[in-house]
Design a protein around this motif. Sequence first.
Motif, short mmCIF file in Angstrom:
data_model
loop_
_atom_site.label_atom_id
_atom_site.label_comp_id
_atom_site.label_asym_id
_atom_site.label_seq_id
_atom_site.Cartn_x
_atom_site.Cartn_y
_atom_site.Cartn_z
N MET B 1 0.93 -1.35 0.08
CA MET B 1 -0.04 -0.13 -0.18
C MET B 1 0.91 1.22 0.00
SD MET B 1 -2.94 -1.55 -0.28
CE MET B 1 -3.83 0.10 -0.11
N ILE B 2 2.06 0.98 -0.81
CA ILE B 2 2.76 2.24 -0.90
C ILE B 2 2.10 3.66 -1.27
CG2 ILE B 2 5.09 3.07 -1.71
CD1 ILE B 2 5.91 0.35 -1.55
N LEU B 4 -0.98 4.37 -1.46
CA LEU B 4 -1.83 4.78 -0.44
C LEU B 4 -1.21 5.86 0.49
CD1 LEU B 4 -4.92 4.91 -0.30
CD2 LEU B 4 -4.68 3.30 1.52
N VAL B 7 -0.13 9.14 -0.96
CA VAL B 7 -1.52 9.82 -1.23
C VAL B 7 -1.84 10.60 0.18
CG1 VAL B 7 -3.73 9.86 -1.57
CG2 VAL B 7 -2.35 8.84 -3.14
N THR B 8 -1.48 9.77 1.12
CA THR B 8 -2.03 10.32 2.49
C THR B 8 -1.01 11.43 2.81
OG1 THR B 8 -2.48 8.27 3.04
CG2 THR B 8 -2.76 9.74 4.68
N ILE B 11 -1.56 14.44 0.75
CA ILE B 11 -2.64 15.38 1.44
C ILE B 11 -2.37 16.14 2.58
CG2 ILE B 11 -4.96 15.29 2.76
CD1 ILE B 11 -5.54 12.57 0.96
N LEU B 14 -0.62 19.04 1.47
CA LEU B 14 -1.47 20.03 0.72
C LEU B 14 -2.20 20.52 1.71
CD1 LEU B 14 -2.27 17.91 -2.38
CD2 LEU B 14 -1.34 20.08 -2.37
N VAL B 17 -0.19 23.58 3.19
CA VAL B 17 -0.31 24.65 2.11
C VAL B 17 -1.69 25.56 2.24
CG1 VAL B 17 -0.01 25.37 -0.18
CG2 VAL B 17 1.25 23.37 0.49
N THR B 18 -2.63 24.92 2.08
CA THR B 18 -4.08 25.21 1.95
C THR B 18 -4.24 26.11 3.36
OG1 THR B 18 -4.98 23.44 2.35
CG2 THR B 18 -4.95 24.06 0.12
N ALA B 19 -3.80 25.50 4.51
CA ALA B 19 -4.07 26.18 5.73
C ALA B 19 -3.24 27.59 5.99
CB ALA B 19 -3.71 25.09 6.79
N PRO B 21 -3.63 30.30 4.32
CA PRO B 21 -4.09 31.59 4.22
C PRO B 21 -5.12 31.90 5.31
CG PRO B 21 -4.53 30.24 2.19
CD PRO B 21 -3.84 29.62 3.15
N ALA B 22 -5.56 30.64 6.13
CA ALA B 22 -6.35 30.68 7.43
C ALA B 22 -5.82 31.56 8.66
CB ALA B 22 -6.63 29.42 7.77
#
Lengths: 230, 277
Positions: B1-2, B4, B7-8, B11, B14, B17-19, B21-22
Amino acid sequence: MSGDTSALTLILSGDPGLYRIIGLSLVVSLSAVACAAVIGIPLGALIALTRFRGRDGVIVVLNALMGLPPVVVGLGVYLALSRSGPLGSFGILFTPQAMIIAQTILVTPIIAALTRQTVEDLWLEYRDELAAMDIGPAARIGTLVWDARFSLMTALLAGFGRAAAEVGAIIIVGGNIDGFTRTMTTAIALETSKGDLPLAIGLGIVLIAIVVIINALAWAARRTGERYAG
Amino acid sequence: MIALRNVTAAIFALALVTAQPATAQDKSIVVASTTSTQDSGLFEYLLPKFKEKSGITVKVVAQGTGQALDTGKRCDADVVFVHARAQEEKFVADGTGVKRFPVMYNDFVIVGPKSDPAGIKGAKDVAKALITVKDKGAPFFSRGDRSGTHSAELALWKTSGVDIEKDKGTWYKSLGQGMGATLNTAAASNGYTLTDRATWINFKNKQDLAIAVEGDRKLFNQYGVMLVNPAKCPSVKKDLGQAFIDYLVSPHGQQDIAGYRIDGQSLFFPNATDAGT
């Protein structure tokens, strides 16, 4: 972005506004694809390998959900995340997080449906072999998904294409706020409504170029991976 | 499950990164406003000036006036900045808005093809011009989106004695779109439409369109701003929102608004101190 400039000069001059928009587009769409992969791949594989009542119905619905209208998903997420909606206390309406949620909902059915098909085909091919190995269902899913990993990349790219191209959902839940939730597609919609069609089409060409580059990178990764995997 | 695990990990990366602006959003407010203030370029000009003075980031969500008021009603905005006085007064009367402050005005104009198939060019009375458009069956494009401009258009038909719901024929097309999209459609199909002057001046796809009717007092277009009531919406950033309103109606803010010009033309005229607006 001022209207008297073309998209090309914006790129060449390193316009920070444009780079921020491109960056946000990539972050939102790639995050959505990643989230959708975590949900969609196991879900699709599970449906492929299990037999239960109403399975045909589930597959039909899953396939149909690939065509979810973005504007409807956007409206649903908007109502849920609104301060007066059930998830309003999070206060994430009009943020990139809200946009990722909306696109995840759009992309998950695509990845799940394509995974289901891919894994099921592979399963029919290897059924006897896997049955002989006498391993549990979880390990079976793991083995098949791993074997199908290069084909599943197509599912991820299809999902990314959908996310990068849509405007209907993110313009509602993101609000197209300058410097904060403006992406390539919502910027194109805005420039169109300002009547600056040359800038709008220029941004469109930039967006298409980015999608091509991402696909080229994915293809190169696949080629390299296949070579090492033998 | 490399795969997966990768991917985790992606996430998490990312999400970080998206946090970002908060954290920067501490000193920011959401303003629900109209497509005309955005499409005219006013906010791009005004907001950096306000930010410089106050350090407050204003996030503008540009919608039609009807939708902007609804966004305020749902507690999704701190401030509402629109142009439909009757609807604004109702917004304040039912307790959703705290107080309405008049900010600025400009005017509506009727634009149409230079060939002027309805023959209304230069008309001084907008009511008569609209009746002529209807009688000649010249193509007319309506916003049809419950925006401030749409409300103004419906009021003008009413003043003209035309019951547009009953009298509209194939010449009258209701688009359900923003101002820019409606102008694009009018330009592409050589029709007439009602637009605010600011959006018109800043609009870059005029093609064969030109101003046909202007200057009638009935074409007056007033903008007002309101804080969403914190008593109804506890999430409202009262002090920051009020600071933005105070700036708009202050001598300094009014001067800034007056200073927004394109090709030497003023797009909005400040009038916060006038009574009865």
